[in-house]
Design an enzyme around this catalytic site. Structure first.
Site, short mmCIF file in Angstrom:
data_model
loop_
_atom_site.label_atom_id
_atom_site.label_comp_id
_atom_site.label_asym_id
_atom_site.label_seq_id
_atom_site.Cartn_x
_atom_site.Cartn_y
_atom_site.Cartn_z
N GLU A 257 0.82 -1.18 0.06
CA GLU A 257 0.07 -0.07 -0.01
C GLU A 257 0.87 1.24 -0.10
OE1 GLU A 257 -1.45 3.12 1.32
OE2 GLU A 257 -2.26 2.33 2.99
N CYS A 296 -2.56 8.61 3.75
CA CYS A 296 -2.19 8.04 2.33
C CYS A 296 -3.59 8.25 1.69
CB CYS A 296 -1.77 6.64 2.35
SG CYS A 296 -2.46 5.58 3.38
#
Lengths: 522, 522
Positions: A257, A296
């Site tokens: 990720e 993020c």
């Protein structure tokens, strides 16, 4: 000298034998604790987790493991105040931002406890229905999912020391796979403390949960064929992990990720001052400032019809102007610090880089700090940039490539929907995009257009103005991860998260064998 | 000079501008055709497939694409004789072995045509049910699967030029993803011919199906973020693909199916001469000789109770002794050639290597060739080796590590079931294991024990003696692929195969938007 945090590996608390790396308060600049993984016998520790922890976890059923997750939730809730104190000191976050990490982590763990209970007293999962392998129904194929007999190594990011731990550990432990967590050094304290509380409470079998704080040297070398690795962080480190011999030669399953340049899209034909317009402005301002933009999933690019560029700029800027920045201990402060000096420098450099292709719509430098010394505190005000025109949106390639990991976003005007979709796709795959509009069919159609390049499409229409869960909030029910630039990983999504920790296998057998298998509680 | 096979790329048939690489008849040694990919503009060809082929395929529904697969089945069936001729000449296979490749490929394509029809006139798939994101049911999360907007590059192995093409192309094309196939050079002719027949029939949109024969240089460099790569072949080449910058830096999805050291297990408490005993001997002999043992799923290790070692050795050897080896054009021949000189040398070297830790139970060198010149033909007789004792099974590490890609297997005696399972796991992950026994509960339990380290567990009990589909036969209904040594990939498994070509995304929206989305035929 501050305390050196012990690591938990090989069923024992072990303090590193090296010099130690200090962790700091990003607002006050004071040293808090130290981490040190020097001298740990990683291969032995990994083998212990694999053999002792793994076997003990696999001997339990999903329901039994779910009960352990519930017990862990109780321990964490009992120690919640300590976690808030650590977060304030080490992450420099205000209470609301700490909640996203601490309470978000506990909530996710609790969600998997509930999901796990629904799996019952079994040791494996059936995957779909049995399928005939010929005209005679006696010989069939039944897919099963069984836990992998390895460890799950998590190499985590600094921005979510709690949530990042539990959103990964919950599905792994529920699957019967032991966890070794290596938190980012900058904020390792909270992760270490949570693991310590849970380990000391004796909830999980020894070896099921280990924590290593400090350097990541040697971790990937200890990985074996049936282990899995989950990494959250930069594309550069992701590339190092992907090309490590353990991964390349042993087919080790890796979930990445990485950062991405997420977007928000105000659909065409939206009037200035309309509900959708206001919802966009509100969400963008919130996303830019929550955790000082260190998420993020945060919105980095805001796509609006060209005619609304100025109006949107004003609406967002008006909200940003009200954001007080500084010491999270002062109750009037709405945005705390960046995590450390290195991130502060990185954000400042990123701003310089983006400003060369954009104009400043709201300047973070105009925010004076509350209760914080600008020479010491890693604080910055929120900055909104803009590409001025639809042509500028095409030309400003840096806007589509560059993630400044702080309270920074860019307003990007577009000509029409097709242009907006093309510009959004220049992000090369993102974790999330959010859409703002009021017509269900138009929103559904745009969502489908963007689904292949986004792990999540968050649609905000006026009917869910107060119900929606937020562009950047990761809900355990929904997939987290995105293709391409975002790393290509898949986390959460309810029980889908368990797939990463299970192996799929097709059992081809007579119906009598498949009946015995389906009824098996082995 | 023989014909140079044209490549189909960028919507045109293009002959390479280089010297050409010849393909040979492995029995007669004659040159057949040449392949050459020199001078192809790969980036342009990939972009054409991505943009023209992809857009045209995505404009169709699953049902429409399924109809195209059906049409392709008809074209292939009409040209079946030509494919058999090419296989005899280029692969040196007898008719029954050619059928596994040619008819197996057409059958798999037809299976996906049927599966695809069940997906209806839609452009995307719903993934599971919508889930609430809070107490109020108005805001929910619905996962969707939409086709990736890239190409599917297949780099294939020499042993299945037909099946290897269609088992991958069927789910890709059905998903709406254009295919670029790069067959292994040694047997590229059949792949090229099948693609040519389908392309010339004008079934798929131009750009949906391309074929490149010759060197693989530059293929991976042409890969972009939303492309996917599927590779079948050696672990060494797999490592090269995995560590290629396109994969490491762009999060490109890769599926690997590598060689593995598959096993067969005769369960404890099986008497010599029992039905299970006979079923094992029969299946092992068949697996060793089908396609001259050149199947990635073939049985390489046969685990039997120590007391039955000699009896099993005799039963398998008796069957192998009857295997006539030689020119596949002679109807008395039961086993044709290896694919080429390089493979012949590789098998011979592998035998030398294994023999240093094993005894010879049946020697392939005792088979004289029928209608073939031993100095020219790439033929070898089947060889059964053995580790002599349970202790020998522990000591003979090469047996568990080494795949000799030919008609070679090793008999491995074990002490008890736990010992057998431990030995099987020394394969470090395999495509398939088969179990032989008669008690459903024991078989189900052993299947679950081996499921995590095998993509498929094939259970042969007396009730399915004539119904079972074979240890090494890959059925489209069941997963194909395995963890670790086997590459970690997943192919087939019915509609599961489509996942690789789709992106999962969570759409979070109000129920009115999700209703519009569910009803959308976009």
């Amino acid at each position: 000298m501050t305390q050196k945090l012990p690591n938990f590996l090989n069923g024992q608390w072990q303090t590193g034998s090296g010099t130690g790396t200090p962790l700091f308060d990003p607002v006050l600049g004071t040293e808090l604790v130290q981490v040190d993984a020097t001298g740990l016998d990683l291969p032995a520790g990994f083998a212990f987790a694999r053999e002792q922890g793994g076997a003990a976890l696999r001997a339990l059923t999903y329901r039994q493991r779910a009960a352990m997750l519930s017990a862990a939730v109780k321990v964490l809730q009992a120690n919640r105040d300590a976690y808030y104190d650590i977060a304030t000191a080490n992450s420099g976050t205000i209470k609301n931002d700490t909640a996203v990490d601490v309470d978000g982590g506990i909530f996710t763990l609790g969600t998997y406890a509930k999901l796990g209970e629904s799996l019952g007293d079994r040791h494996f999962m059936l995957d779909g229905e049995a399928a005939r392998l010929g005209k005679d129904p006696l010989f069939q194929s039944q897919h099963v999912l069984t836990p992998t007999r390895g460890v799950a190594l998590f190499i985590n990011a600094f921005n979510f020391p709690s949530w990042g731990l539990w959103e990964k550990a919950a599905p792994a432990l529920l699957s019967g796979v032991p966890v070794i967590i290596k938190p980012a050094t900058a904020t390792a304290w909270l992760t270490q403390r949570m693991v310590q509380d849970v380990v000391d409470a004796g909830i999980f079998p020894v070896g099921a949960l280990s924590v290593i704080c400090g350097s990541s040297a040697g971790l990937m070398d200890a990985i074996e064929t049936f282990d899995v690795v989950s990494f959250t962080g930069s594309a550069e480190t992701a590339a190092v992990i992907r090309s490590h011999p353990s991964v390349v030669q042993k087919s080790v399953r890796v979930n990445i990720e990485a950062d991405s340049v997420n977007s928000a899209l105000l659909l065409p034909d939206t009037a200035a001052g309309s509900e959708s317009f206001d919802l966009l402005a509100k969400e963008v301002a919130r996303e830019m400032t929550v955790k000082s933009g260190q998420k993020c999933t945060a919105i980095r690019r805001i796509f609006v019809p060209e005619a609304l560029y100025t109006a949107v700029a004003q609406a967002i800027s008006a909200r940003l102007a009200k954001t007080t920045v500084g010491n999270p201990r002062n109750e009037s402060v709405r945005m705390g610090a960046l995590v450390n000096r290195a991130q502060l420098v990185s954000v400042q450099e990123g701003l310089v880089y983006l400003k060369q292709q954009t104009e400043i719509l709201h300047d973070g430098a105009t925010h004076s700090l509350v209760d914080a010394d600008a020479a010491v505190a890693c604080c910055v005000g929120p900055t909104l940039l803009g590409t001025r025109s639809a042509q500028g949106s095409d030309d400003a390639d840096r806007v589509h490539d560059t993630e400044v990991f702080g309270p920074v976003a860019t307003l990007v005007p577009y000509r029409d929907l097709a242009h907006a979709l093309t510009l959004i796709r220049r992000g090369q795959g993102s974790l999330v995009t959010s859409l703002y509009g009021s017509d269900p069919a138009t929103l559904a159609s745009a969502a489908l257009e963007l689904a292949d390049s986004h792990g999540r499409v968050h649609v905000i229409s006026p009917d869910v103005a107060v119900l929606h869960t937020g562009h950047g909030n990761v809900m355990p029910q929904s997939l987290h991860g995105g293709p391409g630039r975002a790393g290509g990983g898949e986390e959460l999504g309810g029980l889908r998260a368990l797939n990463f920790y299970h192996r799929r296998s097709a059992v081809q057998a007579s119906t009598s064998v498949l009946s015995a298998l389906s009824e098996s509680t082995n």
